[in-house]
Design a protein around this motif. Structure first.
Motif: not given
Length: 190
Positions: A132-156
């Motif tokens: 969560x604090x590695x690939x998920x966080x980094x990918x979420x931040x970059x995806x948001x900057x690239x204007x993707x709509x994002x969902x995160x599966x908490x239990x996955x």
């Protein structure tokens, strides 16, 4: 690979042999949310993109200034052909599901992920992965900057520090993404 559900793709990140054991003793139980998300995506024709971290022989991508990855290069692990970088057996991709190799923490860094997403006209990403604090966080931040709509599966998603996972899911991620369980995401697909 084009899908019918709002141009969405599921990213399954870093579920590879060298990382999955971090889930702990109950591996198969810990992998169940990932497996459910993958099964639902396939059922609803949502593209699944698997992301792994791996390096070329000799580690030309790794700078001595990179604290985490330079340590890996010293031990001679995690090259693209190593067993450690292959997708874990119980979440294997099917023939039409790409496996992206990244060279940094974010799924976008040094990979062809964005090219594939743009070519397939993907506008929305569903994120799952270790950690969560590695690939998920980094990918979420970059995806948001690239204007993707994002969902995160908490239990996955998993982080070795449960408190860090909780803070990210409850306080940080909701600023840029919808955070939900695998089950609630599946229910919304019906």
């Amino acid at each position: 690979m084009l899908n019918q559900i709002g141009k969405t793709a599921l990213l399954v990140m870093d579920l590879q042999n060298g990382i999955v054991p971090h889930l702990g003793e109950n591996l198969e139980q810990a992998l169940m949310p990932f497996q459910k998300a993958i099964k639902a995506a396939r059922k609803h024709s949502i593209p699944i993109i698997f992301v792994r971290v791996g390096f070329s022989e000799g580690y030309p991508e790794v700078s001595t200034k990179n604290k985490a990855f330079s340590a890996i290069s010293k031990y001679g692990a995690m090259t693209v052909n190593d067993h450690a970088t292959q997708i874990y057996e119980s979440v294997q991709p099917e023939a039409n599901e790409p496996v992206i190799t990244k060279y940094r923490v974010s799924a976008f860094s040094g990979s062809n992920l964005e090219m594939i997403l743009r070519a397939q006209q993907i506008e929305s990403l569903v994120l799952s992965g270790i950690s969560t604090s590695g690939v998920v966080l980094s990918t979420l931040r970059e995806a948001a900057d690239k204007d993707f709509e994002i969902k995160v599966l908490n239990d996955a998603c998993f982080d070795p520090d449960p408190e860090v996972h909780r803070v990210l899911m409850e306080k940080v991620f909701p600023r840029q993404a919808d955070v939900l369980t695998v089950q609630s995401w599946i229910a919304a697909l019906k």
